[in-house]
Design a protein around this motif. Structure first.
Motif, PDB file in Angstrom:
ATOM      1  N   TYR A  55      32.317  31.151  90.179  1.00 29.07           N
ATOM      2  CA  TYR A  55      32.992  32.719  90.403  1.00 29.07           C
ATOM      3  C   TYR A  55      34.795  31.974  90.664  1.00 29.07           C
ATOM      4  O   TYR A  55      35.359  32.455  89.995  1.00 29.07           O
ATOM      5  CB  TYR A  55      32.479  33.734  91.450  1.00 29.07           C
ATOM      6  N   ASN A 112      27.995  34.182 103.182  1.00 30.94           N
ATOM      7  CA  ASN A 112      28.602  35.098 101.899  1.00 30.94           C
ATOM      8  C   ASN A 112      28.282  35.007 100.429  1.00 30.94           C
ATOM      9  O   ASN A 112      29.036  35.310  99.731  1.00 30.94           O
ATOM     10  CB  ASN A 112      30.181  35.798 102.170  1.00 30.94           C
ATOM     11  N   PHE A 168      33.425  31.045 105.660  1.00 28.41           N
ATOM     12  CA  PHE A 168      32.787  32.328 106.785  1.00 28.41           C
ATOM     13  C   PHE A 168      31.668  31.849 107.960  1.00 28.41           C
ATOM     14  O   PHE A 168      31.131  30.639 107.442  1.00 28.41           O
ATOM     15  CB  PHE A 168      32.978  33.852 105.831  1.00 28.41           C
ATOM     16  N   ARG A 214      31.044  26.647  96.607  1.00 27.29           N
ATOM     17  CA  ARG A 214      32.136  27.573  96.240  1.00 27.29           C
ATOM     18  C   ARG A 214      33.514  27.766  96.582  1.00 27.29           C
ATOM     19  O   ARG A 214      34.647  27.602  95.450  1.00 27.29           O
ATOM     20  CB  ARG A 214      31.535  29.257  96.290  1.00 27.29           C
ATOM     21  N   ALA A 236      32.189  43.846 103.906  1.00 27.19           N
ATOM     22  CA  ALA A 236      33.181  43.711 103.699  1.00 27.19           C
ATOM     23  C   ALA A 236      33.391  42.646 103.760  1.00 27.19           C
ATOM     24  O   ALA A 236      33.737  42.248 102.513  1.00 27.19           O
ATOM     25  CB  ALA A 236      33.663  43.733 104.898  1.00 27.19           C
ATOM     26  N   MET A 237      31.913  41.260 104.142  1.00 27.32           N
ATOM     27  CA  MET A 237      32.324  39.937 103.468  1.00 27.32           C
ATOM     28  C   MET A 237      31.793  39.399 101.970  1.00 27.32           C
ATOM     29  O   MET A 237      32.394  38.696 101.924  1.00 27.32           O
ATOM     30  CB  MET A 237      31.414  38.779 104.718  1.00 27.32           C
ATOM     31  N   ILE A 238      31.509  40.658 101.449  1.00 24.77           N
ATOM     32  CA  ILE A 238      31.421  40.272 100.137  1.00 24.77           C
ATOM     33  C   ILE A 238      33.045  40.241  99.503  1.00 24.77           C
ATOM     34  O   ILE A 238      33.130  39.355  98.862  1.00 24.77           O
ATOM     35  CB  ILE A 238      30.535  40.908  99.174  1.00 24.77           C
ATOM     36  N   VAL A 283      37.588  33.359  88.125  1.00 28.01           N
ATOM     37  CA  VAL A 283      38.614  33.989  87.872  1.00 28.01           C
ATOM     38  C   VAL A 283      39.859  33.506  87.011  1.00 28.01           C
ATOM     39  O   VAL A 283      41.056  34.246  87.228  1.00 28.01           O
ATOM     40  CB  VAL A 283      38.763  33.877  90.123  1.00 28.01           C
ATOM     41  N   GLU A 310      35.144  39.877 101.101  1.00 28.64           N
ATOM     42  CA  GLU A 310      36.610  38.763 101.580  1.00 28.64           C
ATOM     43  C   GLU A 310      36.199  37.782 100.855  1.00 28.64           C
ATOM     44  O   GLU A 310      37.138  36.391 100.288  1.00 28.64           O
ATOM     45  CB  GLU A 310      36.328  38.527 103.328  1.00 28.64           C
ATOM     46  N   GLY A 311      34.370  37.404 100.185  1.00 34.36           N
ATOM     47  CA  GLY A 311      33.838  36.184  99.591  1.00 34.36           C
ATOM     48  C   GLY A 311      35.059  36.145  98.062  1.00 34.36           C
ATOM     49  O   GLY A 311      35.778  34.935  98.133  1.00 34.36           O
ATOM     50  N   SER A 312      35.059  37.414  98.018  1.00 34.64           N
ATOM     51  CA  SER A 312      35.179  37.597  96.492  1.00 34.64           C
ATOM     52  C   SER A 312      37.040  36.675  96.470  1.00 34.64           C
ATOM     53  O   SER A 312      37.599  36.092  95.674  1.00 34.64           O
ATOM     54  CB  SER A 312      35.867  38.800  95.685  1.00 34.64           C
ATOM     55  N   MET A 313      38.241  38.130  97.615  1.00 33.69           N
ATOM     56  CA  MET A 313      39.622  38.300  97.495  1.00 33.69           C
ATOM     57  C   MET A 313      39.316  36.650  97.975  1.00 33.69           C
ATOM     58  O   MET A 313      40.698  35.578  97.186  1.00 33.69           O
ATOM     59  CB  MET A 313      39.941  39.080  98.282  1.00 33.69           C
ATOM     60  N   ALA A 314      38.831  35.753  98.451  1.00 36.02           N
ATOM     61  CA  ALA A 314      39.407  34.212  99.460  1.00 36.02           C
ATOM     62  C   ALA A 314      39.298  33.533  98.500  1.00 36.02           C
ATOM     63  O   ALA A 314      40.179  32.193  98.144  1.00 36.02           O
ATOM     64  CB  ALA A 314      37.931  33.404 100.774  1.00 36.02           C
ATOM     65  N   VAL A 315      38.500  33.184  97.530  1.00 35.95           N
ATOM     66  CA  VAL A 315      39.167  32.281  96.015  1.00 35.95           C
ATOM     67  C   VAL A 315      40.045  32.307  95.064  1.00 35.95           C
ATOM     68  O   VAL A 315      40.248  32.053  94.373  1.00 35.95           O
ATOM     69  CB  VAL A 315      37.655  32.206  95.138  1.00 35.95           C
ATOM     70  N   GLY A 316      40.518  33.815  95.170  1.00 37.42           N
ATOM     71  CA  GLY A 316      42.006  34.247  94.622  1.00 37.42           C
ATOM     72  C   GLY A 316      41.954  34.901  93.549  1.00 37.42           C
ATOM     73  O   GLY A 316      42.377  35.112  92.712  1.00 37.42           O
ATOM     74  N   ALA A 317      40.561  36.298  93.652  1.00 34.82           N
ATOM     75  CA  ALA A 317      40.289  37.002  92.538  1.00 34.82           C
ATOM     76  C   ALA A 317      41.672  38.473  93.161  1.00 34.82           C
ATOM     77  O   ALA A 317      41.273  38.766  93.919  1.00 34.82           O
ATOM     78  CB  ALA A 317      39.499  37.568  92.975  1.00 34.82           C
ATOM     79  N   PHE A 325      27.578  35.851  96.927  1.00 34.92           N
ATOM     80  CA  PHE A 325      27.031  36.813  95.600  1.00 34.92           C
ATOM     81  C   PHE A 325      25.753  37.156  95.630  1.00 34.92           C
ATOM     82  O   PHE A 325      25.446  36.051  95.812  1.00 34.92           O
ATOM     83  CB  PHE A 325      28.144  36.834  95.207  1.00 34.92           C
ATOM     84  N   MET A 379      44.437  36.522 104.460  1.00 35.55           N
ATOM     85  CA  MET A 379      42.651  37.730 104.664  1.00 35.55           C
ATOM     86  C   MET A 379      43.393  38.812 105.328  1.00 35.55           C
ATOM     87  O   MET A 379      43.437  40.200 104.961  1.00 35.55           O
ATOM     88  CB  MET A 379      42.075  37.250 105.516  1.00 35.55           C
ATOM     89  N   THR A 425      37.508  41.336  91.709  1.00 32.19           N
ATOM     90  CA  THR A 425      36.447  41.861  92.758  1.00 32.19           C
ATOM     91  C   THR A 425      35.571  43.156  92.399  1.00 32.19           C
ATOM     92  O   THR A 425      34.391  42.885  92.237  1.00 32.19           O
ATOM     93  CB  THR A 425      37.235  41.840  93.976  1.00 32.19           C
ATOM     94  N   ARG A 469      45.465  32.189  98.252  1.00 33.98           N
ATOM     95  CA  ARG A 469      44.069  32.680  98.569  1.00 33.98           C
ATOM     96  C   ARG A 469      44.025  31.508  97.501  1.00 33.98           C
ATOM     97  O   ARG A 469      42.682  30.422  97.217  1.00 33.98           O
ATOM     98  CB  ARG A 469      43.661  33.511  98.195  1.00 33.98           C
TER      99      ARG A 469
END
Lengths: 259, 311
Positions: free
Chosen positions: A115, A103, A99, A168, B174-176, A119, B178-185, A105, A59, B190, A92
């Motif tokens: 999602y 959070n 988190f 998720r 930022a947490m949105i 991806v 990060e949430g997207s990047m965290a699943v590998g996007a 979406f 991260m 994103t 990832r």
């Protein structure tokens, strides 16, 4: 390439240091993560537990000026997660994260869970439906949302949102799941549900969880690590850490004399 | 000593509240001055132009006789120029804003770009007119056309669109991301699934406010040579309205000469015949109406689209 050094390990931090610019936040951490077990990270605010957790899925790469030293070995393939040659997106894709604050979406419940699959290029409606349902069941929220999958996720309660975020992360079958204080924004009942879920999940997936709550660490984890000022002070089986800690600092923290 | 009698506490609160009241009154007065001036201006235009505000006024060309003059070519011209402006400015501005927020590294180059964009918003519009005269009209050979005017105004509102885009993106927690990047996007995934849809209300608001500013611009349009007296409409695609009655192509209209609302108003106010004054006032009122309804549309769109976006 070595195949696997210890069949019981999912990952291992080796002399891991981390820097925000010139500030060193982690100092030479060595620590094993046991496969299909729950490992808890405890310690006072600012001790580096979240920083350590967020190193596992890279991260920190999202922000400029961050630097890792040392390695995190990931098994069974013995990949160094921190290697510059390893794409953080690959990391990832294998390691999920939940988190501190839920959070979801601002999309439908269904789209939130789907999602990660989208991806990865999944387009088949039936596959998506199946995996979404499976993930929601795995996160113990299916019965509450099965009749309103097209509702907006932010309309759920905080505890439901957090379980949705777990779904998720589960939808893409991660090998390791990172929890960053997942219950600190939730009430006791929602917290209980999440803890129960963590207990259930460790049958399928290795879990690393940061928590401020010592009772929580004692309840859900098999192994516990105590961190202080960026250092790993003590690591061991949870029972041993809580019943007879070796280090004076650990003992002070868990008995409430410090922190 | 920290103990006060109840009377002393009440006196203290009363004094504090007095200042509240004074400031409130002052604020209301300031607000009223601003609103009053607008109402007076619009009201004055309405009264003076009322006799000309009928349907014919909208569907007649400009004429030498004030009573038979209308704003047909002007409002059609304004709308078409706005269309070109929006089509040019939105993709450029949004893409630039996304790049700066999501992709660009923070270093001295981006700092300089940032300062430049801020300054660009402050460049007098006549300067854009001069630039456009050299580039679009002559160098590119677009001539004194709707295309030249639309592109000129697009340059003018580009900084507004970029700034609106960046602010809308920054409002996403930022947490949105990060949430997207965290699943590998990837970053683009994103942007596509999250950043662009969630910032759309803010971007649209910025675009419409930019267009509302552009529709009233006169100086750069005069500079590139809009005509002040036009008694025809641009060719309509696929009809026999092209040059010498030929069938017009889909995009022939962009090369057509044109006039716009502010220029029509300016033309009428500079006539010696006082009868044209009523025309100018009526056209001014219509232009005000166009600007206000664009702002209204922006507010409505923002309200509607934001209803479904919360964190």
């Amino acid at each position: 390439m070595q195949i696997q050094e210890n069949p019981a390990l999912k990952a291992e931090a080796r002399n891991l240091s981390f820097f925000y610019g010139n500030t060193q936040a982690l100092k030479g951490i060595n620590m094993p993560i046991h496969d299909k077990k729950v490992t808890a990270l405890i310690g006072p605010s600012g001790c580096g537990k979240s920083t350590y957790l967020r190193s596992f899925n890279r991260m920190h790469d999202l922000y400029p000026g961050n630097r890792y030293e040392g390695e995190i070995r990931f098994f069974p393939d013995n990949t160094n997660l921190l290697s510059p040659e390893v794409d953080p997106i690959e990391v990832r894709m294998r390691i999920g994260m939940v988190f501190q604050k839920p959070n979801p979406f601002p999309k439908t419940i269904y789209e939130n869970v789907a999602y990660g699959l989208r991806v990865r290029g999944e387009r088949n409606k039936r596959t998506l439906d199946d995996k979404v349902e499976h993930a929601l069941r795995g996160a113990a929220i299916w019965d509450e949302v099965k009749d309103r999958l097209q509702d907006l996720a932010p309309n759920l309660s905080g505890g439901q949102q957090q379980r949705l975020c777990i779904a998720r992360a589960l939808a893409t079958d991660p090998e390791l799941l990172l929890f960053d204080e997942p219950t600190s924004a939730l009430d006791p009942i929602a917290t209980g549900a999440i803890e129960e879920l963590v207990h259930e999940l460790k049958k399928r997936v290795t879990i690393l969880i940061v928590t401020h709550n010592m009772q929580q660490a004692a309840r859900v984890s098999d192994y516990t690590a105590y961190m202080y000022l960026g250092e790993m002070i003590e690591f061991g089986k949870t029972d041993e850490i809580f019943l007879k800690p070796n280090d004076k600092r650990t003992e002070d923290y868990i008995t409430g004399r410090m922190g | 000593m920290n103990s006060m009698t109840t009377e002393q506490i009440r006196a203290l609160i009363a004094r504090g509240k007095m200042k509240d009241t004074i400031f409130q009154a002052l604020g209301i007065i300031c607000l009223a001055i601003g609103l009053l001036v607008i109402f007076l201006l619009v009201g004055d235009m309405l009264i003076r132009g009322l006799e000309r505000l009928n349907l014919d006024f909208f569907f007649q060309y400009a004429s030498r006789r004030a009573a038979q003059s209308g704003i047909l070519s002007a409002w059609v011209g304004s709308l078409l120029v706005m269309l070109v402006t929006a089509v040019a400015a939105v993709p450029l501005g949004v893409a630039a804003g996304i790049y700066l927020e999501e992709y660009a590294r923070r270093n001295w180059v981006t700092d300089i770009i940032e300062i430049n964009i801020t300054n660009l918003a402050a460049v007098p519009s006549i300067v854009y007119g001069l630039l456009a005269l050299g580039i679009f009209v002559y160098a590119f050979g677009f001539g004194q056309s709707i295309l030249s005017a639309g592109l000129t105004l697009a340059l003018l509102i580009l900084p507004i669109v970029i700034v609106a885009t960046r602010e809308a993106i920054r409002a996403i927690p930022a947490m949105i991301r990060e949430g997207s990047m965290a699943v590998g996007a990837t970053r683009w995934q994103t942007c596509r699934y999250h950043i662009i849809p969630y910032s759309m209300p803010g971007i649209l608001t910025g675009v419409i406010i930019g267009l509302a500013r552009a529709i009233g611009e006169t100086a750069p349009i005069i500079t590139i040579g809009a005509l002040t007296f036009i008694a025809f409409l641009p060719p309509v695609p696929f009809t026999a309205t092209g040059v010498d009655g030929a069938t017009a192509g889909l995009f022939d209209w962009v090369m057509s000469p044109f006039t716009v609302m502010p220029i029509q108003i300016f033309n009428w106010t500079s006539r010696p015949d006082p009868a044209f004054e009523a025309n100018a006032a009526a056209a001014g009122f219509v232009l005000m109406g166009m600007v206000l309804s664009m702002n209204g549309l922006a507010i409505w769109l923002r309200y509607r689209m934001r209803k479904n976006i919360k964190w």
